[in-house]
Each structure stands twice: as structure tokens, then as C-alpha cells.
Scaffold this active site. Structure first.
Site, PDB file in Angstrom:
ATOM      1  N   HIS A  22     -10.507 -10.206   3.231  1.00 38.64           N
ATOM      2  CA  HIS A  22      -9.685  -8.990   3.228  1.00 38.64           C
ATOM      3  C   HIS A  22     -10.602  -7.806   2.976  1.00 38.64           C
ATOM      4  CE1 HIS A  22      -5.812  -6.955   2.987  1.00 38.64           C
ATOM      5  NE2 HIS A  22      -6.277  -6.268   1.966  1.00 38.64           N
ATOM      6  N   LYS A 167      -0.438  -1.769   7.904  1.00 39.41           N
ATOM      7  CA  LYS A 167      -1.412  -0.837   7.351  1.00 39.41           C
ATOM      8  C   LYS A 167      -2.812  -1.311   7.715  1.00 39.41           C
ATOM      9  CE  LYS A 167      -2.326  -0.215   2.819  1.00 39.41           C
ATOM     10  NZ  LYS A 167      -2.125   0.234   1.439  1.00 39.41           N
ATOM     11  N   LYS A 169      -6.885  -0.955   7.043  1.00 40.89           N
ATOM     12  CA  LYS A 169      -7.935  -0.535   6.119  1.00 40.89           C
ATOM     13  C   LYS A 169      -9.097   0.032   6.929  1.00 40.89           C
ATOM     14  CE  LYS A 169      -6.293  -2.013   2.081  1.00 40.89           C
ATOM     15  NZ  LYS A 169      -6.111  -1.142   0.922  1.00 40.89           N
ATOM     16  N   ASP A 198      -5.138   3.199   5.406  1.00 43.23           N
ATOM     17  CA  ASP A 198      -5.617   3.378   4.033  1.00 43.23           C
ATOM     18  C   ASP A 198      -7.123   3.578   4.097  1.00 43.23           C
ATOM     19  OD1 ASP A 198      -6.166   3.409   1.353  1.00 43.23           O
ATOM     20  OD2 ASP A 198      -5.479   1.366   0.947  1.00 43.23           O
ATOM     21  N   GLU A 224      -3.230   7.108   3.682  1.00 42.79           N
ATOM     22  CA  GLU A 224      -3.361   6.837   2.250  1.00 42.79           C
ATOM     23  C   GLU A 224      -4.748   7.203   1.740  1.00 42.79           C
ATOM     24  OE1 GLU A 224      -3.005   2.986  -0.801  1.00 42.79           O
ATOM     25  OE2 GLU A 224      -2.147   2.911   1.216  1.00 42.79           O
ATOM     26  N   ASP A 249      -2.944   7.318  -3.868  1.00 41.96           N
ATOM     27  CA  ASP A 249      -3.016   5.967  -4.443  1.00 41.96           C
ATOM     28  C   ASP A 249      -4.016   5.957  -5.590  1.00 41.96           C
ATOM     29  OD1 ASP A 249      -3.054   3.303  -5.065  1.00 41.96           O
ATOM     30  OD2 ASP A 249      -4.174   2.691  -3.293  1.00 41.96           O
ATOM     31  N   LYS A 273       2.233   1.603  -8.368  1.00 40.44           N
ATOM     32  CA  LYS A 273       1.614   0.331  -8.728  1.00 40.44           C
ATOM     33  C   LYS A 273       1.790   0.106 -10.227  1.00 40.44           C
ATOM     34  CE  LYS A 273      -1.768   0.336  -4.980  1.00 40.44           C
ATOM     35  NZ  LYS A 273      -3.196   0.246  -4.594  1.00 40.44           N
ATOM     36  N   GLU A 327       4.559  -2.791  -0.104  1.00 35.36           N
ATOM     37  CA  GLU A 327       3.389  -3.530   0.386  1.00 35.36           C
ATOM     38  C   GLU A 327       3.213  -4.813  -0.416  1.00 35.36           C
ATOM     39  OE1 GLU A 327      -1.390  -2.660   0.924  1.00 35.36           O
ATOM     40  OE2 GLU A 327      -0.052  -1.021   0.359  1.00 35.36           O
TER      41      GLU A 327
END
EC number: 5.5.1.1
Length: 375
Positions: A22, A167, A169, A198, A224, A249, A273, A327
């Protein structure tokens, strides 16, 4: 001593494999590490919590190792003997003596809520004010970096009715290639899915000014944290100029950050979060600030396992407005879990039961197998 006194707090680190690497702007995850918290009370009730971060110290100020040692050495002595049913008093006791450490505090607060819910035979969402929904639409992150592979993965998720929010990255690569990658995926998916990005603070303001316009003009729904969390004035300028909404974020490290961002107009959307705010109750304070300021809400994740995901979900179920959905896909990124029943995902959403507490049970054998200190 109170009838519901806290008798012990145990922490253990668990390493779980992920189905694929990831990739974030600052780190590539090869697995996920959870800190599991077991809080036992004098009345025999046990509360379960989770504190999870991303990439050791590459993301923030806490790591699994620091979370564990700080809870063991600093949190536990303050809480042993305290009334587990008075969550407000317990958390205020921690706040008075321990600065920051919001990931650890979130795990403790989640465990206290789980224990109280079991004691009162109520789901955590009812302790937090009462749910106004039973399911949460969930985004999926496309993070392979390969355009065709990401398109194929998104198509599969649509066919399975698991996700229709995606989303990407970006930020680790060259800007032009990143933009072309995102635009190609949006073009392939069209109106069948929401596509968001993001950047994880990777751009400077000059790059972001151009890139945000390109992304917004090509149908990207949300951008983001494009620049450093420390450049709040730059975030405000981007928020005014970008055709796509800017979401904060990393800029939100505590509830006070949310207030300052709202005051300065630095974002149109807040990522919520529990780990970064200090727990499910704390994240709802940030949500209240956003709602009062007319800022949209997005239920974020630190890629927690099932425990942390459900702790987040119970808080998000209570929100009046959650315009940008959530998410909470962390458990889906894992090939293994430590719960007897995994969280339920179907019809593009996470469905949350009304069982007492967080509504979960630890699989003791799997926990024993995956705990880091098993030898």
C-alpha cells in the site's frame, strides 16, 4: 474502590499481512501493525481497543512501539483503580498528565466505551448519542501506481458492489505523471464512481495551485492535504482557488487544530480520524466544529483492523451529516484478522451491528498466532 474499577490494562503488538503493498507519498506499507488494548474491570467486563498508525514514524509522532510502552508505563498507572464506567473522568485524568499521544488515547477511550457498552447492554453508537444510520458507504484506495492495474481493480470493486468511491495516493512521483494517471482512471470510470486524490502533503504551494486546477477541471471530486500541514495560509489560498474541494487530514492533529482550520477557511472538508483526535468522543468534537462552520465531513481511517474500524464506525453512525462518506476499508486490506467475525461489507457499505459495546469478539488463537511477542 469502585465496583467497576479498572483492574488491569494489557497491550500487545500484532502484525498482520496485507493483500498488496500500500503506497503512500511518504511510505509503502508491506503489512499492518496494530496495538491491541485489553482493559479488564473488577466486575469481570473486558473492554477492547486498538491503536494503529501507518509506517512507524514516517507518518506521525507515534509508532506501535511507543504506543505500547507509553500505555504500559504512563497510562496504566493513572487508570488502574479508576472507575471504568466514568469515561469522562478517566480521559480527563489522562489529559491532565499526558500531552499529545492521541493514538494511544484513542485506543484507551475505545476500550472504555466497549466495556461500558457491554455493561449497559448498549452499542457504542448509543453511548455516543444514538445512531442515525446503520451503514456507512466506504471508499477504496487504489495505490498500486499502475494505471491499468488500478482501473481493473476499480472495475472489480464495482462489479462486486463493494466500492464506488475511489481514492488515489499520489505525490511520490513526478507531478505530470501523477496527474495523467488520475485523469486516465477518472475517464475510464466516468460517472459510475467518485474519484478522489490524497497527496499526503507532498506538493509545495506553487505546484498545488496548478495541479488542483487540472484535477478539478477533469472531474476529480476531492483533493486531500495537497501541501504541508504547517502551511495553513497556503491551504486557505488553495481552498479559494481550487475547482475541487480541499480536504484537511494531516493538518488536524487535535481538536484545537480543527478550530483553527475552520477559523482560517483552510479547508472545505475535514477528514475525521479517531486516532488523531484522541478517541471516538473526541472526534465528535471536531465534527461539531466543522458542522458549525459549514465544513463537510469525511470519515477517515488510519487503516485500522476490525477493532479500530468499528470504533470509528460507531462514532460516524451518529453524525447528522457525512456528505463525503467514509474510508473505513482497513480490514479489507488485510488477509488475516484477529476477530471471530469480521466487519460486514456489502452493497458498497460497512454495516454495523447493534450488539453491545463495539460488537466484536477476539479470536484468541489467531491473536496468539499473530502477536509479535509470541515466542
Amino acid at each position: 474502590m469502585p465496583i467497576c474499577a479498572i483492574e488491569s490494562i494489557d497491550t500487545l503488538i500484532v502484525d498482520l499481512p496485507t493483500l498488496r503493498p500500500h503506497k503512500l507519498a511518504m511510505h509503502t506499507m508491506q503489512n499492518q501493525t496494530l496495538v491491541i488494548i485489553r482493559l479488564r474491570c473488577a466486575d469481570g467486563i473486558e473492554g477492547i481497543g486498538e491503536a494503529t498508525t501507518i509506517g512507524g514514524l514516517s507518518y506521525g509522532n507515534e509508532s506501535p512501539d511507543s504506543i505500547k510502552i507509553n500505555i504500559d508505563r504512563h497510562f496504566a498507572p493513572l487508570l488502574i483503580g479508576q472507575d471504568a464506567s466514568n469515561i469522562n473522568a478517566a480521559m480527563l485524568r489522562l489529559e491532565r498528565s499526558i500531552r499529545g499521544n492521541t493514538f494511544a488515547k484513542s485506543g484507551i477511550e475505545s476500550a472504555l466505551l466497549d466495556a461500558l457498552g457491554k455493561r449497559l447492554n448498549l452499542p457504542v453508537s448509543e453511548l455516543l448519542g444514538g445512531r442515525v444510520r446503520d451503514a456507512l458507504p466506504v471508499a477504496w484506495t487504489l495505490a498500486s501506481g499502475n494505471t491499468e492495474q488500478d482501473i481493473a481493480e476499480a472495475e472489480k470493486m464495482l462489479d462486486l458492489r463493494r466500492h464506488r468511491i475511489f481514492k488515489l495516493k499520489i505525490g511520490a512521483g513526478e507531478v505530470g505523471r501523477d496527474l495523467a494517471h488520475v485523469i486516465a482512471i477518472k475517464k475510464a470510470l466516468g460517472e459510475r464512481a467518485s474519484v478522489r486524490v490524497d497527496v499526503n502533503q507532498a506538493w509545495d504551494e506553487a505546484v498545488a495551485l496548478r495541479a488542483c486546477k487540472v484535477l478539478g477541471d477533469n472531474g476529480i471530486d476531492l483533493i486531500e492535504q495537497p501541501i504541508s500541514r504547517n502551511n495553513r495560509s497556503g491551504m486557505a489560498r488553495l481552498n479559494l482557488s481550487s475547482p475541487a474541494p480541499i480536504m484537511a487530514d494531516e493538518s488536524i492533529e487535535c481538536v484545537e487544530d480543527a478550530f483553527n482550520l475552520a477559523r482560517e477557511g483552510a479547508a472545505s472538508v475535514f477528514a475525521l480520524k479517531i486516532a488523531k483526535n484522541g478517541g471516538p468522543r473526541a472526534v465528535l468534537r471536531t465534527a461539531a466544529i466543522a458542522e458549525a462552520a459549514g465544513i463537510g465531513l469525511y470519515g477517515g481511517t488510519m487503516l485500522e483492523g476490525g477493532i479500530g474500524t468499528l470504533a470509528s464506525a460507531h462514532a460516524f453512525l451518529t453524525l447528522n451529516k457525512l456528505a463525503w462518506d467514509t474510508e473505513l476499508f482497513g480490514p479489507l486490506l488485510l488477509t488475516e484478522d484477529i476477530l471471530t467475525e469480521p466487519p460486514v461489507y456489502r452493497d458498497f457499505a460497512l454495516h454495523v451491528s447493534t450488539a453491545p459495546g463495539l460488537g466484536l469478539t477476539i479470536d484468541e488463537e489467531r491473536l496468539a498466532f499473530f502477536r509479535r511477542d509470541k515466542h
